[in-house]
Design an enzyme around this catalytic site. Structure first.
Site, PDB file in Angstrom:
ATOM      1  N   LYS A 220     141.682  50.898 193.447  1.00 10.89           N
ATOM      2  CA  LYS A 220     142.509  51.841 192.691  1.00 10.89           C
ATOM      3  C   LYS A 220     143.104  51.169 191.468  1.00 10.89           C
ATOM      4  O   LYS A 220     143.236  51.796 190.417  1.00 10.89           O
ATOM      5  CB  LYS A 220     143.645  52.357 193.589  1.00 10.89           C
ATOM      6  CG  LYS A 220     143.275  53.543 194.448  1.00 10.89           C
ATOM      7  CD  LYS A 220     144.534  54.083 195.112  1.00 10.89           C
ATOM      8  CE  LYS A 220     144.187  55.030 196.244  1.00 10.89           C
ATOM      9  NZ  LYS A 220     145.388  55.379 197.039  1.00 10.89           N
TER      10      LYS A 220
ATOM     11  N   ARG B 181     135.111  48.682 204.248  1.00 13.33           N
ATOM     12  CA  ARG B 181     135.217  49.636 203.156  1.00 13.33           C
ATOM     13  C   ARG B 181     133.901  49.687 202.401  1.00 13.33           C
ATOM     14  O   ARG B 181     133.074  48.788 202.493  1.00 13.33           O
ATOM     15  CB  ARG B 181     136.364  49.253 202.232  1.00 13.33           C
ATOM     16  CG  ARG B 181     136.153  47.928 201.519  1.00 13.33           C
ATOM     17  CD  ARG B 181     137.039  47.770 200.267  1.00 13.33           C
ATOM     18  NE  ARG B 181     137.965  48.827 200.085  1.00 13.33           N
ATOM     19  CZ  ARG B 181     139.286  48.705 200.228  1.00 13.33           C
ATOM     20  NH1 ARG B 181     139.805  47.548 200.576  1.00 13.33           N
ATOM     21  NH2 ARG B 181     140.084  49.721 200.028  1.00 13.33           N
TER      22      ARG B 181
ATOM     23  N   GLU C 257     147.605  56.874 200.531  1.00 11.67           N
ATOM     24  CA  GLU C 257     148.856  56.765 199.788  1.00 11.67           C
ATOM     25  C   GLU C 257     148.666  57.573 198.507  1.00 11.67           C
ATOM     26  O   GLU C 257     147.660  57.392 197.810  1.00 11.67           O
ATOM     27  CB  GLU C 257     149.162  55.308 199.410  1.00 11.67           C
ATOM     28  CG  GLU C 257     150.492  55.205 198.680  1.00 11.67           C
ATOM     29  CD  GLU C 257     150.786  53.816 198.096  1.00 11.67           C
ATOM     30  OE1 GLU C 257     149.860  52.986 198.010  1.00 11.67           O
ATOM     31  OE2 GLU C 257     151.952  53.582 197.721  1.00 11.67           O
TER      32      GLU C 257
END
Length: 568
Positions: free
Chosen positions: A280, A270, A43
């Site tokens: 983020k 992850r 994104e």
RNA sequence: UGACCUGUGGUGUAACUGGCAACACGUCUGACUCUGGAUCAGAAGAGUCCAGGUUCGAGCCCUGGCAGGUCAACCA
């Protein structure tokens, strides 16, 4: 796919992981025409970090390994958060890592039209409805993971009414939050995501690509699987938290097409690294609150930060291979990342001498005003890199740490009366320590042995230590930015009730302005890598000027002397 | 007290259709060295979350536990 082809697929030297094995199984069964097609779907709402690098290496690596393709797709379904700035940086970072999506650059926003048509189809099939309730009401009706949900009073709205309302949503007739489009699935499902998920919401914001064309936008779950489907993706690899979304992913794809080709979602863990944060949101917080100087601050785990820090694409890819791919949520030790850069830079980096905390040394028996050039090896690991000339003169700088007036037992470096070698130059002996009025050592007076030119004495005399140095008159005055880990805690966001910012290391950046580096660096350009002998790897920063180079510490050399000291 | 997922040296990953738990980082020795780097040689460190079961044999299979993670944004 026959058994005999397996060894070719599994490149020697590169580890296989559970995803590779699943893909091989799919291939053997002839699924999806035995194609392999992956995608990396960020994104564009922030900068990529080392965790994304793992995903990039995985997805592009799979394509490479199985002779398939990998797309770059921007998952841009939320105009409120996404910006072109991020799109650009993401493309730059993927390229820098050494991967190529060729002509396969896509955006979820490419599919807004098709997605909208699909939504209308679902409405017509009685599988979607417009809900007029507010967010809180809908949320309450969803129940909890352990309690079933309640059906919305609008759930059985007639098709025509739904169609009419959805068109009004689309045409801007309603305001944000007035209503949403929901898939009609199962309010009793034990999986929260199947309880009539919202698939379209009204957002009246400018989209970085479609501008103001739309005021309804699809949710992630309603866009991702379909985008995969339309791109012909065979293996849709994502992180563990999407595991519970998989049934919904499959549900939408099943609605698109009943039989035949199917993309398959596979989840992996992850990346987590010690002494850093990876989300983020938290990285953005560090940037916004100025704990760091931007997304590309060399202390950041972002790709752009690591690049500026002096990490190489090779080192990041090797790191990525080394850590493997599993479904186990763990934390990788940063030392493995550091090992990966050292390994690469050791083989490739130009050696240079640089003194970061200078101490002046006067060679009392060296001719005043004289100088000469000495030969130095550019990289002992790579003879092809050749040699260079290093200027030498009567006054030089050495590292403050390389001198002790009262040395402990195992200190082999310079001390009063002790002889050491100046790398590629001469043996010197400390004769006199000059101090200022406060008793602080100001400079050293040493004698040099002219016969030891080049670094060896004809009489076979040995010295225990070799020091780096730089000629005072020829040195390039530089700024060196010494970095340490950004957090003092191994797992800064692993503490309940304590904000991760509490663990910020106040000494993560030390700017040293009075450093001296040999003139060779004058020819370098930003991002060029060096090893400052005996210190570590450094690279030239963008902030450099012609008058004053600025170097970033990438990583220190392993230092067994320092380690010994820390024990005491 | 629901669904889904995960549990192997300090850390990360291996172990083909069950067969003496391997590799890397880290740690510690020693050798070598014009970088106290690199390199080389070597060492320590787990009996695989627990308990049963199947089997000649289980990290792998079965049963039951325990622990951790994810899921209740009109985020992705």
């Amino acid at each position: 796919m026959t058994d005999s082809s397996t060894p070719e697929i599994l490149e020697p030297g590169k580890k296989s992981n559970f995803i590779h094995l699943q893909i091989m199984e799919d291939l053997e069964q002839g699924k999806n025409g035995s194609r392999v097609h992956t995608r990396f779907p960020p994104e564009p709402n922030g900068y990529l970090h080392i965790g994304h690098a793992k995903s990039i290496c995985l997805n592009f690596g799979i394509a490479e390994k199985f002779g398939g393709m990998c797309n770059l797709r921007f998952d841009d379904t939320n105009p409120a958060k996404e910006e072109t700035e991020y799109v650009d940086s993401i493309m730059e970072d993927v390229r820098w890592l050494g991967f190529d999506w060729e002509d396969r650059l896509y955006y979820a926003s490419d599919y807004f039209g098709k997605l909208h048509e699909f939504a209308i189809r679902l409405i017509n099939e009685g599988k979607a409805y417009v809900d007029d309730q507010d967010a809180e009401t809908i949320s309450n009706q969803k129940g909890t993971p352990t309690r079933p949900g309640l059906e919305s009073p609008f759930r059985n709205r007639p098709v025509n009414e739904n169609l009419d309302l959805f068109m009004k949503m689309t045409n801007g007739h309603f305001g944000e939050g007035d209503c949403v489009l929901r898939a009609k699935i199962d309010m009793d499902s034990p999986n929260m995501h199947m309880r009539d998920p919202i698939i379209y919401r009204i957002i009246k914001a400018h989209h970085h690509r479609t501008g103001n064309k739309w005021c309804v936008y699809p949710m992630y779950d309603f866009a991702h699987g379909q985008s995969d489907f339309w791109e012909g993706i065979t293996h849709s690899i994502c992180t563990l938290e999407f595991e519970v979304h998989r049934p919904l992913y499959n549900w939408f794809v099943d609605q698109l097409q009943e039989t035949g080709y199917r993309p398959r979602q596979i989840e992996f863990a992850r990346l987590n690294l010690t002494y850093t944060v990876m989300s983020k949101r938290k990285l953005l917080e560090l940037v916004k609150d100025k704990h760091v100087n931007g997304w590309d601050d060399p202390r950041m785990p972002t790709i752009s930060g690591l690049r500026r820090r002096g990490y190489t694409p090779e080192s990041i890819r090797n790191f990525s291979d080394r850590i493997g791919v599993t479904k186990v949520d763990g934390v990788i030790d940063v030392s493995l990342l550091e090992y990966s850069v050292r390994e690469h830079l050791n083989k490739t980096a130009q050696r240079v001498m640089g003194v970061v905390q200078p101490l002046k040394v006067v060679l009392i028996n060296y001719p005043e005003g004289g100088d000469e050039e000495l030969d130095a090896i550019n990289n002992p690991e790579d003879p092809e890199m050749g040699t260079r000339k290093v200027p030498f003169s009567r006054e030089i700088y050495i590292e403050q740490d390389d001198f002790m007036e009262n040395p402990p037992k195992k200190f082999f470096r310079l001390s009063p009366g002790n002889e050491v070698r100046l790398r590629y130059a001469y043996f010197i002996t400390c004769k006199n320590v000059v101090k200022d009025e406060n008793g602080v050592v100001k400079e050293l007076h040493c004698s040099y042995d002219p016969a030891s030119k080049g670094g060896n004495s004809p009489d076979g005399r040995k010295v225990k230590s070799t020091l780096h140095w730089v000629s005072a008159r020829h040195a390039v005055k530089s700024e060196v930015r010494m970095y340490d880990r950004l957090f003092r805690d191994e797992n800064p966001d692993g503490h309940k009730d304590v904000d991760f910012k509490e663990f910020i290391n106040p000494e993560s950046l030390k700017v040293l302005t009075g450093c001296y580096v040999e003139p060779f660096v004058r020819t370098s350009k930003p991002l060029d890598h060096f090893q400052f002998e005996r210190l570590g790897y450094f690279n030239l920063d963008f902030d450099s000027t012609l008058e004053k180079p600025v170097f970033n510490l990438t990583v220190q050399l392993r230092d067994s002397w320092a380690k010994e000291q820390n024990k005491n």
